[in-house]
Each structure stands twice: as C-alpha cells, then as structure tokens.
Design an enzyme around this catalytic site. Structure first.
Site, short mmCIF file in Angstrom:
data_model
loop_
_atom_site.label_atom_id
_atom_site.label_comp_id
_atom_site.label_asym_id
_atom_site.label_seq_id
_atom_site.Cartn_x
_atom_site.Cartn_y
_atom_site.Cartn_z
N ASN A 1 -7.90 5.28 15.22
CA ASN A 1 -9.25 5.25 15.78
C ASN A 1 -9.82 6.64 15.98
O ASN A 1 -11.02 6.84 15.88
CB ASN A 1 -9.24 4.45 17.08
CG ASN A 1 -9.00 2.98 16.81
OD1 ASN A 1 -8.10 2.63 16.04
ND2 ASN A 1 -9.80 2.12 17.40
N GLU A 2 -8.93 7.61 16.23
CA GLU A 2 -9.40 8.98 16.41
C GLU A 2 -9.95 9.54 15.10
O GLU A 2 -10.98 10.21 15.07
CB GLU A 2 -8.27 9.85 16.96
CG GLU A 2 -7.88 9.55 18.41
CD GLU A 2 -7.25 8.17 18.60
OE1 GLU A 2 -6.59 7.66 17.67
OE2 GLU A 2 -7.44 7.58 19.69
N ILE B 1 0.86 -1.19 0.00
CA ILE B 1 0.00 0.00 0.00
C ILE B 1 0.89 1.23 0.00
O ILE B 1 1.79 1.34 0.83
CB ILE B 1 -0.91 0.02 1.25
CG1 ILE B 1 -1.83 -1.21 1.24
CG2 ILE B 1 -1.73 1.31 1.31
CD1 ILE B 1 -2.70 -1.34 2.46
N GLY B 2 0.65 2.14 -0.92
CA GLY B 2 1.50 3.34 -1.03
C GLY B 2 0.73 4.61 -0.72
O GLY B 2 0.52 5.45 -1.59
N GLU C 1 -10.83 -1.88 3.09
CA GLU C 1 -9.71 -2.07 4.00
C GLU C 1 -10.16 -2.05 5.44
O GLU C 1 -9.49 -2.58 6.31
CB GLU C 1 -8.68 -0.95 3.74
CG GLU C 1 -7.29 -1.31 4.19
CD GLU C 1 -6.34 -0.13 4.08
OE1 GLU C 1 -6.41 0.60 3.09
OE2 GLU C 1 -5.52 0.03 5.00
#
Lengths: 402, 351
Positions: A388-389, A145-146, A265
């Site tokens: 999560n924030e 993943i980039g 994702e």
C-alpha cells in the site's frame, strides 16, 4: 499567503481524474449473474466446497475450475479462435465478483484467467497464444507470477535473475519467490535481466520469459505461510534453457509489459472481497441473536461496512470499464487497491468486536473458521500486488507530487 | 452518457469568477449568473437536466464553496412544488419537511393552520433570510401529503448559521396566508429526505475535491528543510490517502445520482444507494478535512487562508440532512434484513 482567485482556479482544475467515469452494467448481464448464482447455489447444496475467505490465494480446486470452464466462465475475454468466449471485461467482472462473494475455490485458474490471458493476447506470439490460451479457457492450464525475488520486492526493477544468450535461446539463472501455486502450476512469466543494470535507466534491460515449470534445472521449494499452509514457493533456475520461442513480448520491454499486467492485477474485485464471506457470516450471526438483539451502534457499524463495499465496487467497476475501453488507469487501480485492501482488514476488526465468537482454524466452516482464516491471511492483503505504501507513492505521483 | 463537461466548465467559470473568500451570505452575483444560465432550474421539465447533470453542478459548487442555494431551489423546493401541482415561485427557495421521519440535521419546525392562516416556526431553514419562498410538505397518509408555499417576506427571521457560516435561520409565521397550497403524492416527504441527502453528498464530494486540490497546491509551494513539503514521503502518503477518500466520495455520490435517475426515488435500490453515498461521503469528509489541515499547518487554521471555506463545509455538511450514523443505520438495517444470503444482491442491485 493571500490566495488569489486565479491561483485557486489553477489548483482546483489541475487535479487529475482520480477514478474513471462510473459504469452502468448493461441489463443483459442480469441473466448471466442469475445463472452464476444458480450454479453456485447448486454447488454449495451438493457440498462440493465450503465458502472460505481469501479463496483466490488458498482455494485450489482444479475440478471446480473445470466446471466453471464447462460453462464458459473461464477465458471469457479470450477470442473464440483461441478457445475462449469473446465476451467483454464487464461480463467477466460479473462472474468473478459472484465467485469471490460466494467464497468459491478459484485459486487454480485465478492468475491465468486474470492476467496471463490478457497479456498473451497483447504481447504473445501466435504460437504462444495457440499453445496456452485454449488450455487456460478449458481450466486445465494454470499459471503463477514470477516477479519478486529474495532481494527485490517493492523495488521490482532491481531483479537479478538473468538470462544469458545461448545457441537457440537463453539460459536463466536466479531465484523467484512468493510464487503462489508454483507447485501445481504449469508455467509463469519470469521478469529477468537480459542486459546489465544501468543505474541511469533502471527500467531498461528487463525482459519477460514464458517459463514452463517442468523444464530441467527448475527447482520449486515450498515457503510455508505462518499457518504452515503451502501456497508460496521459491522457484530456482539453475541454467534453465529457454528456447527463443518462449521469449515473451519484446526483449528489453519487460518493465512496460509488467506494468501493464499490474493494471489488471490491481483493480479487480479480489482487492476488496477477500474477506466478504466473513462479512456475510457476521450478518448471519447478528441476525441469529434475534430481533431487538442488534443495537444501533452495531447496526451502524454494519451499515458503514456495507456502504464502503458498495462504494468500492462502484470504483472497481469504473476501472474495469476503463480497461475494457483500452485505457490503463494506473492511478485509479492503485487507489482502489489501497482503499480496498485496507477495507478487507476493517471487516476482520469489526467481526471480532461485534460478536463474541473466537476464531477457530479447525472448524469445518462458518463464522469461526472464516474469522480464523481472515485473521491469519490479513497481513498479505496489503502486501501482495504492490504494498500500500508503494501504491500511495503511485497515487501521489499521479496527483503531481513527485 | 458521459459526464456533462460543458456544464462543468460553465459552472466552474461562474463560481470561479464570483469567488470571494471574505464574503458570507447569499452571493447575488453568482445567483444571477446561475439564473441566467438556467442552473437554478436545471432539473425542471423545460430545462431537462438529469440528476447526473445536477451532480456535475453541485460537485462544482461544493469545490468552490459557492454561496448559492442551487440544490435547495431546484432539486428540493422546485421539485416539491411541481409534485404538488403548484407554481414554482421565482427566486431562491428552500424546502422543509415536517414529521417524525425527518433526519436530524434537516430543517424542521411546527406549523398550525386556522382557516387559511398559517402560524408557527420553521427551524434551521437554509438561506432563510435571503429566500423568496419556502415550500413545506407535511408527512401524511396514503392519500397524499399537504404542500404549502409560504412567502418568506411574511416571516420574522431569527438568524443563525451552520459551522461553515451558511445561513440556517428560523422563520416564524403568524397568521400568514400561503402563496399556494397543494397535495403531493404519498411519500413526497420521504423523497425530499433522499433528495436532500443526495444533494448534500454531491456537495460534500466537491468540497472534498476542493480541499485536496488546495492541499496539493500548498504542498508544492511550501518549502521546509530546503524542499517543498510535497516531496516528503510522509506528506505524499497522507495526500494519497486523501485522494482515495475524494475518489470514494465522487464515485459514491455519482453512483447514487445515476441510480436515482435510472430507477426513481421510490425504488428500494435508490434508497439504499443514497443512504450508502451520504454515509460514505460523510466519512470521507472527516478524513479529507483532517488531512488537508495537517498538510497546511498553522496557516490553514487561520481566517486569512481560504482552506477553511471548504473544510468548514465538510464539517457542516457531513452532519446536515442526516449524518453518517443516520444513514449507516438505514444501510445496516437493510443489510441485517437481507441476511447473509441477501446481502450480496443488496450490494450489487440490478442487473
């Protein structure tokens, strides 16, 4: 401060749907599940691998990926004409959750199978699909993943890697980081700037390129985890030439494409099952203490962990069902990932408190090794794929708060 | 088979129209409207509602803090009377199981029978003072379980309430003649316990949604430091967490209803799903009530504000029909019994 009936009515009915309709798995999937379980039993019996925690980051085993592909369990949702199997998202869900629960080494094909295949089908050219999809389904072509950069993590729109127009293509310069498996992978999608940053339209001017990692000018450097293990990498581009046929999707549409990728994702079973093998081992250790050895408090703690994983699975399946029917439930995906990744940490906390077995990173397997790996990998659970924030910010916006 | 949106709209309109934040006790207007719409016998064979439908109705009742014993009348007492082959009395009903297997936080008591005369006290009977009849099942042997239908008018009522001010009365009978007696299949009392826990989970999920919706509304209206408090990240993060808990309660309770509908209450997977759902909804109730009050500040902690209607129900209902500890104990025992290799099949169920 009086709340009228009308006022209550407005607020009560104004709340958006938080999680899609629950999904019931069709009965015919029982046979597929049984097949996967039998295969995994045979693999474990042969000693091909030892169950581990966080396998989708650390369990790189190309032989295992190819054995899955031989059985038709990679590229399941890729159409047959591109070398896949034309099956549904829920069938793929059954296979992946069985692999994760078993602690099987799925890292090599994980990113390619989860998000690159679906993205290629949505945005790829015919040539790109034919070039990459058959290899993904055969378990032979791996992707990274980039997205993140040294100065762009949660604020992904601030990426500075840029592409300059040159004859026949583009020239990439910049740095991507936290690319798991880049040292083994064949390619990744790089999110880069193709137009100068415009503070009024932060999401404009971004594009994705399909970058084969053996191109001249690509330099891959390890970024060891705190354990010293090599999964992360820094990927540097020094005027890397990318031909026009490796532009991915539409120029300038990178932000929308990346956001779409993130729905896949964020909501999968890997977002609450990273430490499931430790929970199973914990149950095994408690049972080994003999009948009567498990007190009510311990039983209830185990019960709570199991009730929670059952609930998370229900929610994650509901998102998978929505994805299959063509929706992109961004709010639900963010919410499941927030809840699920915190749950992965709850298993670690309970495992430490319910049995007196210290973590042992040198053990071959079993509870002590699973605990050690889970403790040492835990910080990543609530960071990768969106902190999560940030996820809670998405949930708050979805609920009308921003 | 999607969610029954027509039923949801009907239920929300009834509960919205009859909403009165200052009243306590049975809401006779809401009851009458529900009765006329068939909602008081939703799962009876001639109405034909599924448990999924019951879920939609009870979730809405929870969100609106509706003061009507819909679950008690239809899912519990109505079902039990039918299971025993006796007529379902008209009017509001409750069901009581007697025996050692009954979860704490459920109605209970002891009854003795002399000839046909029944004496004794039923404790913590929901809506006892307003009931037409109580349907009682005695846990029994493999041949079946005795069911009595008692006329509530023949009882002496000692009024009491749960923390949400919902009636939970003691009913004392002295030589009462049952309206009917029958025998339900073995396991009826256990099924009643599961049905009660399922209904309570659905009500909890609704009350949690009600608390979240009120909190989001309030955060958008209340201005401090020159802007609505919902614009502060600290408040957004709390409300997002509450959103996750509300979503978890909704998903768990709906999945349990669906499992019970598909596999029946006698199936092990239903017992597991209902236990997991009640435990998870109880945990969600705790988190959502805490956050809702924190967001509302002092006003939410007053009699004047109607947040209390849903948060006191979250506190009451999490402990009724078996609390988190009770049901997590069941789930934990099942997990330990399944062992490390059987745990995952337990979680995934069929297929």
């Amino acid at each position: 401060m009086m709340t009228t009936v009308a006022g209550a009515s407005t607020t009560l009915t104004g709340l958006p749907e938080l999680v899609p309709e629950p999904v019931e798995l069709p009965g015919h999937l029982a046979a597929l599940r049984a097949e996967v379980r039998a295969f995994l039993d045979a693999e474990r019996a042969s000693g091909a691998w030892t169950p581990r925690a966080d396998v989708w980051l650390s369990g790189w085993d190309e032989g295992f990926s190819r054995r899955l592909a031989e059985r038709g369990w990679l590229g399941m949702t890729i159409p047959v004409e591109y070398g896949g199997h034309g099956r549904g998202a829920l069938e793929r869900y059954v296979v992946t959750e069985e692999l994760l629960a078993a602690g099987a080494p799925v890292a090599a094909h994980w990113v390619a199978d989860r998000q690159i295949g679906p993205s290629l089908l949505r945005h790829g050219t015919e040539e790109q699909r034919r070039a990459f999809l058959p290899g993904i389904a055969r378990g032979e072509v791996y992707f990274g993943i980039g997205m993140s950069e040294p100065d762009s993590g949660s604020d992904l729109a601030s990426v500075r890697t840029r592409a300059e127009r040159v004859d026949g293509g583009w020239e990439l310069s910049g740095t991507k980081v936290w690319t798991s498996g880049a040292h083994h992978a064949h390619a990744f999608f790089a999110l880069v700037r193709t137009a100068p940053k415009d503070d009024a339209h932060r999401h404009a001017g971004l594009s994705q390129f399909l970058v084969e990692l053996d191109r001249p000018g690509v330099e891959i450097r390890p970024i060891p985890l705190l354990t010293g293990a090599h999964h992360f990498n820094e990927v540097r581009f020094d005027r890397v030439f990318i031909p026009d046929e490796r532009v991915f999707g539409e120029l300038g549409n990178g932000w929308a494409q990346v956001t779409g990728e993130l729905a896949f994702e964020r909501s999968g079973p890997e977002r609450f099952l990273s430490t499931y093998p430790l929970l199973a081992a914990l149950v095994g250790e408690l049972r080994a203490t003999g009948s009567g050895g498990v007190d009510a408090g311990t039983r209830r703690r185990i019960g709570s962990l199991v009730s929670r994983v059952w609930t998370l699975r229900t929610m994650s399946l509901a998102v998978a069902g929505a994805l299959e029917s063509g929706q992109a439930p961004e709010l639900a995906a963010a919410l499941v990932k927030d809840l699920g990744t915190r749950y992965e940490n709850e298993i670690v906390d309970a495992a430490r408190l319910l049995v007196e077995i210290p973590p042992d990173p040198g053990a071959e397997g079993g509870f002590a090794r699973l605990l050690a790996d889970a403790v040492l990998h835990a910080p990543g659970f609530t960071l990768r794929g969106g902190t999560n924030e940030v996820l809670r910010g998405i949930v708050a916006r979805g609920m009308g708060l921003r | 088979m999607g969610r029954n949106t027509e039923l949801a709209e009907l239920a929300e309109s009834i509960f919205g129209d009859t909403y009165d934040r200052d009243a306590t006790g049975l809401d006779r207007a809401a009851w009458k409207a529900c009765e006329e719409s068939g909602l008081t016998a939703l799962t009876a064979p001639d109405t034909g509602g599924t448990l999924d439908d019951a879920g939609v109705l009870l979730e809405a009742a929870g969100a609106w803090a509706a003061r009507v014993p819909l679950a008690e009348t239809d899912l519990l007492a109505g079902w039990l009377a039918r299971a025993a082959g006796v007529e379902v009395p008209a009017g509001p009903l409750a069901a009581v199981a007697l025996g050692p297997g009954v979860a704490a936080g459920s109605p209970g008591g002891t009854l003795t029978t002399a000839g046909t005369a029944v004496s004794g006290t039923l404790t913590r009977v929901p809506w006892g003072r307003s009931l037409a009849a109580v349907v009682v099942v005695e846990e029994g042997g493999p041949d079946g379980e005795r069911v009595l239908v008692l006329d509530a008018a023949t009882a002496t009522v000692t009024e009491a309430a749960n923390v949400a001010e919902e009636p939970r009365d003691d009913l004392t009978f002295a030589g009462a003649t049952p309206l009917a007696t029958g025998t339900a299949p073995a396991g009826a009392a256990a099924e009643l316990g599961l049905r009660a826990a399922l209904a309570r989970s659905l009500l909890l999920a609704g009350a949690a949604r009600g608390a979240l919706a009120r909190s989001i509304g309030y955060a958008g209206e209340r201005v401090q430091f020159g802007r609505p408090i919902g614009k502060f990240q600290a408040v957004q993060q709390m409300l997002a967490e509450a959103g996750s808990e509300v979503a978890a309660a909704a998903a768990a309770s709906a999945a349990a209803a669906r499992t019970a509908q598909g596999a029946g209450f006698a199936a092990a997977e239903t017992a597991f799903a209902v236990a997991a759902a009640k435990a998870r909804c109880g945990e969600a109730a705790t988190a959502v009530a805490r956050i809702a009050h924190q967001v509302h500040g002092a006003i939410g902690f007053t009699r004047e504000h109607d947040l209390r209607l849903v948060t006191t129900r979250l506190w009451a209902w999490r402990d009724e029909d078996g609390n988190d500890a009770h049901w997590n104990d069941r789930v934990g025992a099942a997990a330990l019994d399944a062992g490390p290799d059987g745990l995952w099949p337990l979680v995934t169920g069929r297929p």
